[in-house]
Design a protein around this motif. Sequence first.
Motif, PDB file in Angstrom:
ATOM      1  N   GLY A  24       0.802  -1.214   0.000  1.00 60.79           N
ATOM      2  CA  GLY A  24       0.000   0.000   0.000  1.00 60.79           C
ATOM      3  C   GLY A  24       0.835   1.264   0.000  1.00 60.79           C
ATOM      4  N   THR A  25       2.153   1.141  -0.223  1.00 59.87           N
ATOM      5  CA  THR A  25       3.019   2.317  -0.219  1.00 59.87           C
ATOM      6  C   THR A  25       2.990   3.061  -1.540  1.00 59.87           C
ATOM      7  OG1 THR A  25       4.915   1.064  -0.985  1.00 59.87           O
ATOM      8  CG2 THR A  25       4.572   1.163   1.405  1.00 59.87           C
ATOM      9  N   GLY A  26       2.449   2.427  -2.582  1.00 52.49           N
ATOM     10  CA  GLY A  26       2.426   3.045  -3.901  1.00 52.49           C
ATOM     11  C   GLY A  26       3.588   2.600  -4.761  1.00 52.49           C
ATOM     12  N   THR A  27       4.624   2.045  -4.146  1.00 53.13           N
ATOM     13  CA  THR A  27       5.772   1.566  -4.916  1.00 53.13           C
ATOM     14  C   THR A  27       5.932   0.055  -4.806  1.00 53.13           C
ATOM     15  OG1 THR A  27       7.256   2.001  -3.054  1.00 53.13           O
ATOM     16  CG2 THR A  27       7.017   3.744  -4.690  1.00 53.13           C
ATOM     17  N   ALA A  28       5.482  -0.526  -3.719  1.00 52.27           N
ATOM     18  CA  ALA A  28       5.589  -1.974  -3.559  1.00 52.27           C
ATOM     19  C   ALA A  28       4.411  -2.663  -4.238  1.00 52.27           C
ATOM     20  CB  ALA A  28       5.618  -2.338  -2.080  1.00 52.27           C
ATOM     21  N   TYR A  29       4.660  -3.887  -4.709  1.00 54.82           N
ATOM     22  CA  TYR A  29       3.590  -4.685  -5.298  1.00 54.82           C
ATOM     23  C   TYR A  29       3.944  -6.157  -5.142  1.00 54.82           C
ATOM     24  CZ  TYR A  29       6.717  -5.337  -9.336  1.00 54.82           C
ATOM     25  OH  TYR A  29       7.773  -5.666 -10.135  1.00 54.82           O
ATOM     26  N   ASP A  30       2.995  -7.022  -5.395  1.00 51.25           N
ATOM     27  CA  ASP A  30       3.214  -8.459  -5.315  1.00 51.25           C
ATOM     28  C   ASP A  30       3.467  -9.011  -6.716  1.00 51.25           C
ATOM     29  OD1 ASP A  30       2.931  -8.506  -2.612  1.00 51.25           O
ATOM     30  OD2 ASP A  30       0.822  -9.099  -2.623  1.00 51.25           O
ATOM     31  N   ALA A  31       4.550  -9.740  -6.873  1.00 50.90           N
ATOM     32  CA  ALA A  31       4.911 -10.336  -8.155  1.00 50.90           C
ATOM     33  C   ALA A  31       4.751 -11.842  -8.099  1.00 50.90           C
ATOM     34  CB  ALA A  31       6.349  -9.976  -8.511  1.00 50.90           C
ATOM     35  N   HIS A  32       4.522 -12.430  -9.260  1.00 44.54           N
ATOM     36  CA  HIS A  32       4.397 -13.882  -9.372  1.00 44.54           C
ATOM     37  C   HIS A  32       5.702 -14.450  -9.917  1.00 44.54           C
ATOM     38  CE1 HIS A  32       2.369 -17.623 -11.349  1.00 44.54           C
ATOM     39  NE2 HIS A  32       2.934 -17.913 -10.183  1.00 44.54           N
ATOM     40  N   PHE A  33       6.378 -15.262  -9.108  1.00 48.65           N
ATOM     41  CA  PHE A  33       7.626 -15.908  -9.498  1.00 48.65           C
ATOM     42  C   PHE A  33       7.410 -17.403  -9.635  1.00 48.65           C
ATOM     43  CE2 PHE A  33       9.838 -12.080  -8.923  1.00 48.65           C
ATOM     44  CZ  PHE A  33      11.182 -12.250  -9.238  1.00 48.65           C
ATOM     45  N   ARG A  34       8.096 -17.987 -10.601  1.00 43.39           N
ATOM     46  CA  ARG A  34       8.185 -19.440 -10.715  1.00 43.39           C
ATOM     47  C   ARG A  34       9.668 -19.797 -10.663  1.00 43.39           C
ATOM     48  NH1 ARG A  34       5.003 -22.460 -15.099  1.00 43.39           N
ATOM     49  NH2 ARG A  34       4.564 -23.838 -13.345  1.00 43.39           N
ATOM     50  N   VAL A  35      10.062 -20.548  -9.647  1.00 49.83           N
ATOM     51  CA  VAL A  35      11.469 -20.861  -9.409  1.00 49.83           C
ATOM     52  C   VAL A  35      11.656 -22.370  -9.496  1.00 49.83           C
ATOM     53  CG1 VAL A  35      13.410 -20.656  -7.807  1.00 49.83           C
ATOM     54  CG2 VAL A  35      11.684 -18.837  -7.921  1.00 49.83           C
ATOM     55  N   TRP A  36      12.677 -22.779 -10.223  1.00 47.73           N
ATOM     56  CA  TRP A  36      12.917 -24.213 -10.371  1.00 47.73           C
ATOM     57  C   TRP A  36      13.511 -24.778  -9.098  1.00 47.73           C
ATOM     58  CZ3 TRP A  36      16.421 -28.262 -10.627  1.00 47.73           C
ATOM     59  CH2 TRP A  36      15.984 -29.396 -11.332  1.00 47.73           C
ATOM     60  N   ARG A  37      12.894 -25.849  -8.571  1.00 50.92           N
ATOM     61  CA  ARG A  37      13.379 -26.531  -7.373  1.00 50.92           C
ATOM     62  C   ARG A  37      13.663 -27.979  -7.734  1.00 50.92           C
ATOM     63  NH1 ARG A  37      12.049 -24.481  -2.503  1.00 50.92           N
ATOM     64  NH2 ARG A  37      13.987 -25.585  -1.982  1.00 50.92           N
ATOM     65  N   GLY A  38      14.826 -28.471  -7.358  1.00 51.77           N
ATOM     66  CA  GLY A  38      15.145 -29.860  -7.630  1.00 51.77           C
ATOM     67  C   GLY A  38      16.635 -30.093  -7.614  1.00 51.77           C
ATOM     68  N   ASP A  39      17.047 -31.245  -8.151  1.00 50.58           N
ATOM     69  CA  ASP A  39      18.464 -31.587  -8.216  1.00 50.58           C
ATOM     70  C   ASP A  39      18.722 -32.352  -9.505  1.00 50.58           C
ATOM     71  OD1 ASP A  39      17.512 -34.190  -7.761  1.00 50.58           O
ATOM     72  OD2 ASP A  39      17.891 -34.072  -5.611  1.00 50.58           O
ATOM     73  N   ILE A  40      19.852 -33.069  -9.581  1.00 49.48           N
ATOM     74  CA  ILE A  40      20.234 -33.761 -10.799  1.00 49.48           C
ATOM     75  C   ILE A  40      19.228 -34.840 -11.183  1.00 49.48           C
ATOM     76  CG2 ILE A  40      21.639 -35.481  -9.613  1.00 49.48           C
ATOM     77  CD1 ILE A  40      22.422 -33.788 -13.007  1.00 49.48           C
ATOM     78  N   GLU A  41      18.475 -35.325 -10.206  1.00 52.85           N
ATOM     79  CA  GLU A  41      17.495 -36.372 -10.475  1.00 52.85           C
ATOM     80  C   GLU A  41      16.214 -35.824 -11.099  1.00 52.85           C
ATOM     81  OE1 GLU A  41      18.254 -39.487 -10.158  1.00 52.85           O
ATOM     82  OE2 GLU A  41      20.233 -38.983  -9.337  1.00 52.85           O
TER      83      GLU A  41
END
Length: 281
Positions: A24-41
């Motif tokens: 609500g500050t006028g500069t902050a907002y909520d973004a949608h991120f998709r981050v890869w989680r895992g390992d070599i398998e």
Amino acid sequence: MSAPETAPEATDDPPATGSSTGTGTGTAYDAHFRVWRGDIEGGELTDFTVEVNEGEVVLDIIHRIQATQAPDLAVRWNCKAGKCGSCSAEINGRPRLLCMTRMSVFSRTDTITVTPLRAFPVVRDLVTDVGYNYAKAREVPAFVPPEGLGPGEYRMRQEDVGRSQEFRKCIECFLCQDTCHVVRDHEENKRPFAGPRFLMRVAELDMHPLDAAEDEGLDRKSAAQEEHGLGYCNITKCCTEVCPEGIRITDNALIPLKERAADRKYDPLVWLGNKIRRRTT
């Protein structure tokens, strides 16, 4: 590692205006991120909704995800100033530095997908094993000092200094190695092909006026072609496009090195001159 999904490449469009959906500050907002989680398998993309504030970069958001939602998220970083090359990853499918990619280049409605460097094995999450690059670095013979000159006695023309200085701006982020399709799309090419970063190193040494490699029997041009896979490069300039230091890898290193290697091997006058020089030395 199963191939992580990617979103459309980011554009340089300014962020959308309007009311904030964040604090609500006028500069902050909520973004949608998709981050890869895992390992070599294997692994998968995980969705996060996270606060973004004015002036932040993608690495700030990854740190916020660690602090608030996924404390076990693995990411490699160090300087946060675009000089160590540690935080290399792919953002919406494009190799970038997390610390140098500002959130302002995305629209507030964009889904931002962060995945590990695709050309290298995943250790965990956004951390990859880039040992291939260090193995290739060890295969490039070092600078050979000229005989009879001690430390502090080297003299070079300023134009020669400037020409090689461009290549010394490299921060070893390996984004060029990651985006090079010879490495990225063909695992079998990693053995014979050094990649753009290390062919650039060969080019730098080959054009160095004080490098005495040939006096020691080392032909850097022939080595580039026969040992480091210079012929695999088809100068698409993708390495130049992702370099965060703006090094013109293709135009100033790889193409000139290809020309010199071709001259050495196929130009009859160059071949004859080399033969005569060897006989007289």
